[in-house]
Design a protein around this motif. Structure first.
Motif, PDB file in Angstrom:
ATOM      1  N   PRO A 153       0.801  -1.234   0.000  1.00 47.21           N
ATOM      2  CA  PRO A 153       0.000   0.000   0.000  1.00 47.21           C
ATOM      3  C   PRO A 153       0.827   1.275   0.000  1.00 47.21           C
ATOM      4  O   PRO A 153       0.334   2.331  -0.407  1.00 47.21           O
ATOM      5  CB  PRO A 153      -0.845  -0.117   1.272  1.00 47.21           C
ATOM      6  CG  PRO A 153      -0.179  -1.154   2.111  1.00 47.21           C
ATOM      7  CD  PRO A 153       0.493  -2.089   1.167  1.00 47.21           C
ATOM      8  N   THR A 154       2.095   1.182   0.422  1.00 52.00           N
ATOM      9  CA  THR A 154       2.916   2.402   0.415  1.00 52.00           C
ATOM     10  C   THR A 154       3.203   2.866  -1.011  1.00 52.00           C
ATOM     11  O   THR A 154       3.567   4.024  -1.227  1.00 52.00           O
ATOM     12  CB  THR A 154       4.245   2.174   1.149  1.00 52.00           C
ATOM     13  OG1 THR A 154       5.005   1.160   0.473  1.00 52.00           O
ATOM     14  CG2 THR A 154       4.003   1.753   2.589  1.00 52.00           C
TER      15      THR A 154
ATOM     16  N   ASP B   9       1.117   5.795  -1.798  1.00 49.24           N
ATOM     17  CA  ASP B   9       1.256   7.009  -0.989  1.00 49.24           C
ATOM     18  C   ASP B   9       1.670   8.222  -1.812  1.00 49.24           C
ATOM     19  O   ASP B   9       1.278   9.348  -1.512  1.00 49.24           O
ATOM     20  CB  ASP B   9       2.273   6.784   0.136  1.00 49.24           C
ATOM     21  CG  ASP B   9       1.747   5.853   1.215  1.00 49.24           C
ATOM     22  OD1 ASP B   9       0.528   5.580   1.202  1.00 49.24           O
ATOM     23  OD2 ASP B   9       2.554   5.389   2.041  1.00 49.24           O
TER      24      ASP B   9
ATOM     25  N   PRO C 113      -6.826  -6.455   2.440  1.00 44.72           N
ATOM     26  CA  PRO C 113      -6.448  -5.400   3.387  1.00 44.72           C
ATOM     27  C   PRO C 113      -5.425  -4.431   2.806  1.00 44.72           C
ATOM     28  O   PRO C 113      -5.493  -3.217   3.057  1.00 44.72           O
ATOM     29  CB  PRO C 113      -5.868  -6.174   4.574  1.00 44.72           C
ATOM     30  CG  PRO C 113      -6.479  -7.527   4.490  1.00 44.72           C
ATOM     31  CD  PRO C 113      -6.630  -7.801   3.027  1.00 44.72           C
ATOM     32  N   LYS C 114      -4.477  -4.937   2.029  1.00 43.47           N
ATOM     33  CA  LYS C 114      -3.449  -4.058   1.473  1.00 43.47           C
ATOM     34  C   LYS C 114      -4.025  -3.153   0.381  1.00 43.47           C
ATOM     35  O   LYS C 114      -3.650  -1.978   0.277  1.00 43.47           O
ATOM     36  CB  LYS C 114      -2.281  -4.888   0.936  1.00 43.47           C
ATOM     37  CG  LYS C 114      -1.451  -5.524   2.050  1.00 43.47           C
ATOM     38  CD  LYS C 114      -0.270  -6.303   1.504  1.00 43.47           C
ATOM     39  CE  LYS C 114       0.572  -6.914   2.631  1.00 43.47           C
ATOM     40  NZ  LYS C 114       1.240  -5.892   3.462  1.00 43.47           N
TER      41      LYS C 114
ATOM     42  N   THR D  75      -7.097  -2.176   0.302  1.00 44.36           N
ATOM     43  CA  THR D  75      -7.929  -1.212   1.033  1.00 44.36           C
ATOM     44  C   THR D  75      -7.072  -0.060   1.546  1.00 44.36           C
ATOM     45  O   THR D  75      -7.461   1.113   1.485  1.00 44.36           O
ATOM     46  CB  THR D  75      -8.642  -1.899   2.206  1.00 44.36           C
ATOM     47  OG1 THR D  75      -9.441  -2.979   1.708  1.00 44.36           O
ATOM     48  CG2 THR D  75      -9.537  -0.926   2.951  1.00 44.36           C
ATOM     49  N   SER D  76      -5.886  -0.386   2.061  1.00 49.34           N
ATOM     50  CA  SER D  76      -4.969   0.644   2.552  1.00 49.34           C
ATOM     51  C   SER D  76      -4.428   1.491   1.409  1.00 49.34           C
ATOM     52  O   SER D  76      -4.143   2.683   1.582  1.00 49.34           O
ATOM     53  CB  SER D  76      -3.815   0.006   3.324  1.00 49.34           C
ATOM     54  OG  SER D  76      -4.279  -0.673   4.464  1.00 49.34           O
ATOM     55  N   CYS D  77      -4.277   0.876   0.242  1.00 56.11           N
ATOM     56  CA  CYS D  77      -3.810   1.618  -0.925  1.00 56.11           C
ATOM     57  C   CYS D  77      -4.819   2.692  -1.317  1.00 56.11           C
ATOM     58  O   CYS D  77      -4.445   3.809  -1.685  1.00 56.11           O
ATOM     59  CB  CYS D  77      -3.595   0.659  -2.097  1.00 56.11           C
ATOM     60  SG  CYS D  77      -3.281   1.457  -3.692  1.00 56.11           S
TER      61      CYS D  77
ATOM     62  N   SER E 104      -7.745   5.588  -1.143  1.00 57.91           N
ATOM     63  CA  SER E 104      -8.140   6.680  -0.256  1.00 57.91           C
ATOM     64  C   SER E 104      -9.377   6.247   0.517  1.00 57.91           C
ATOM     65  O   SER E 104     -10.139   5.381   0.068  1.00 57.91           O
ATOM     66  CB  SER E 104      -8.438   7.937  -1.073  1.00 57.91           C
ATOM     67  OG  SER E 104      -7.294   8.373  -1.783  1.00 57.91           O
ATOM     68  N   THR E 105      -9.599   6.834   1.666  1.00 54.26           N
ATOM     69  CA  THR E 105     -10.707   6.450   2.531  1.00 54.26           C
ATOM     70  C   THR E 105     -12.040   6.503   1.772  1.00 54.26           C
ATOM     71  O   THR E 105     -12.390   7.524   1.181  1.00 54.26           O
ATOM     72  CB  THR E 105     -10.786   7.376   3.749  1.00 54.26           C
ATOM     73  OG1 THR E 105      -9.547   7.325   4.459  1.00 54.26           O
ATOM     74  CG2 THR E 105     -11.914   6.952   4.674  1.00 54.26           C
TER      75      THR E 105
END
Length: 425
Positions: A346-347, A350, A386-387, A389-391, A393-394
């Motif tokens: 997911p980073t 960023d 999960p990864k 999802t983290s990638c 945006s909310t």
């Protein structure tokens, strides 16, 4: 004389026929009251017609003004709309409407003040020849902000998975290697093309669903006058992958939706490097997309457009022999030491967020259909969602498994971004 007086006295005391006399005396005002009620009922009906015409005209005016049409032109068009809607309402006299528009940042509000008269049939007897009608209609239009969409389509061979349970079974029953994916494309010499099997069997792949949904989105936007506010760039994993240049830009930012649909048609399943795999280099692919993204703004003008990066993928990253440590950062399993895989990190997303771009993800669930799943995906399968999802945006992560689920997830994602084009009355 006494006889006459007696008769008069008896007449004064006689009550027979009084109701008829009273009714006769009251008939005139009762009739007039009923007639006035009919007049005012007719006026109320016509006032509803008048208001509907005013609403349509006001909506027309505010929408055109928000889209950059001059006030004079917008108002003249709205006047035509008003008159056209009342064309067959001859009972209305002197129908007029005037407009006023208040502009706030990205929000336009137009008020139409309308009036007319309707002739009476009964009330004119008591000195009321017409009934005055009128009121106001208010409409608001939230002007769309300019938006750039960078669409990254995972066209690796895992996206060749049949899009429905029925089609998966059909592929497995009709391919020599019982493969549920349209893997081994026509470009691979020495391998049977399951892609041709899929086409011959009428099987819809996940990539087919993604492509059709994108074209549906373009068609939807094209039918709205706000279409000029949205530009799209389409990216796909290269047909002939190399680790150093894994993403092919299929179009520069464009609002030519007909051409964009043709561009999407050209996306095909990835030809493989080794004859076995069509790989997905997510990290370097996303890095190359980042290089194309301009500075994000507030969306007031095309030059200050808001930026969105939408990633349509099953979330598995590949690394093969010859790849640099840059890509190997994602390695989780290397069962054969030549083809390593792992979930997206997911980073890697960023940098888009740092550039004030909104990242949207549609996860096409990686299903266990045999093939290399047990060795290359199963060890980290639980980490993919999960990864991703983290990638994202909310609030911008969606998942789809079957074809309709994938399509609905894509539509929901896009409408979340462009769905602020609304009219309120």
């Amino acid at each position: 004389m006494l006889h006459l007086l007696k008769r008069l006295h008896m007449f004064a005391r006689d009550r027979r026929g009084a109701i008829g006399v009273i009714f006769g005396l009251m008939l005139i005002p009762i009739t007039e009251i009923a007639g006035v009620a009919i007049d005012y009922s007719n006026a109320a009906r016509l006032n509803s017609r008048l208001k509907a015409a005013a609403d349509a005209a006001t909506l027309s005016a505010v929408r055109d003004i928000a889209m950059g049409v001059s006030t004079t032109t917008a108002y003249n068009k709205a006047q035509d709309v008003f008159k056209s809607d009342l064309y067959r309402t001859a009972s209305l006299q002197n129908a007029t409407i005037s407009f006023n528009t208040v502009t706030q940042p990205k929000l336009y509000t137009t008020t139409g003040t309308y009036s007319a008269q309707v002739a009476t049939y009964f009330a004119k007897i008591i000195g009321v020849p017409t009934v005055n009608l009128g009121g106001t209609s208010s409409a608001s239009f939230k002007r769309p902000t300019y938006k750039n969409f960078f669409i990254v389509v995972d066209s690796s061979e895992s996206m060749g998975l049949a899009a429905t349970t029925a089609d998966i079974a059909k592929m497995q029953a009709n391919t020599p290697d019982t493969c549920a994916l349209a893997c081994h494309t026509t470009e691979i010499v020495g391998y049977q093309s399951n892609e041709l099997y899929a086409k011959a069997l009428g099987v819809t792949t996940r990539l087919d669903v993604v492509k059709q949904t994108l074209k549906n989105i373009f068609s939807y936007i094209q039918t709205n006058s706000a279409s000029g506010f949205f530009r799209f760039g389409v990216y796909a994993m290269r047909e002939k992958l190399t680790p150093l240049n894994p993403t092919r830009s299929l179009s520069t930012l464009s609002s030519d939706y007909s051409n964009l649909s043709l561009v999407v048609d050209n996306i095909g399943l990835t030809a493989t490097m080794s004859g076995l795999y069509g790989m997905t280099y997510l990290r370097s692919s996303l890095a190359s997309v980042l290089a194309d993204i301009p500075t994000s703004g507030d969306g007031t003008t095309a030059a200050t457009a808001e930026n969105y990066v939408f990633i349509l993928t099953d979330g598995v990253n590949d690394v093969s022999d010859g790849d640099t440590a840059y890509n190997k950062a994602s390695v989780v399993v290397c069962p054969g030491s030549t083809h390593c895989t792992g979930p997206i990190d997911p980073t890697w997303c960023d940098a888009f967020k740092t550039a004030n771009a909104t990242v949207g993800v549609v996860y096409t669930t990686y299903l266990d259909v045999g093939i290399h799943y047990p060795t290359h995906v199963a060890p980290f399968a639980s980490q993919i969602k999960p990864k991703l999802t983290s990638c994202a945006s909310t609030g911008y992560f969606y998942e789809g498994t079957q074809g309709s689920d994938i399509s609905n997830a894509m539509l929901t994602l896009f409408m979340q971004a462009i769905g602020n084009v609304r009219l309120s009355n």
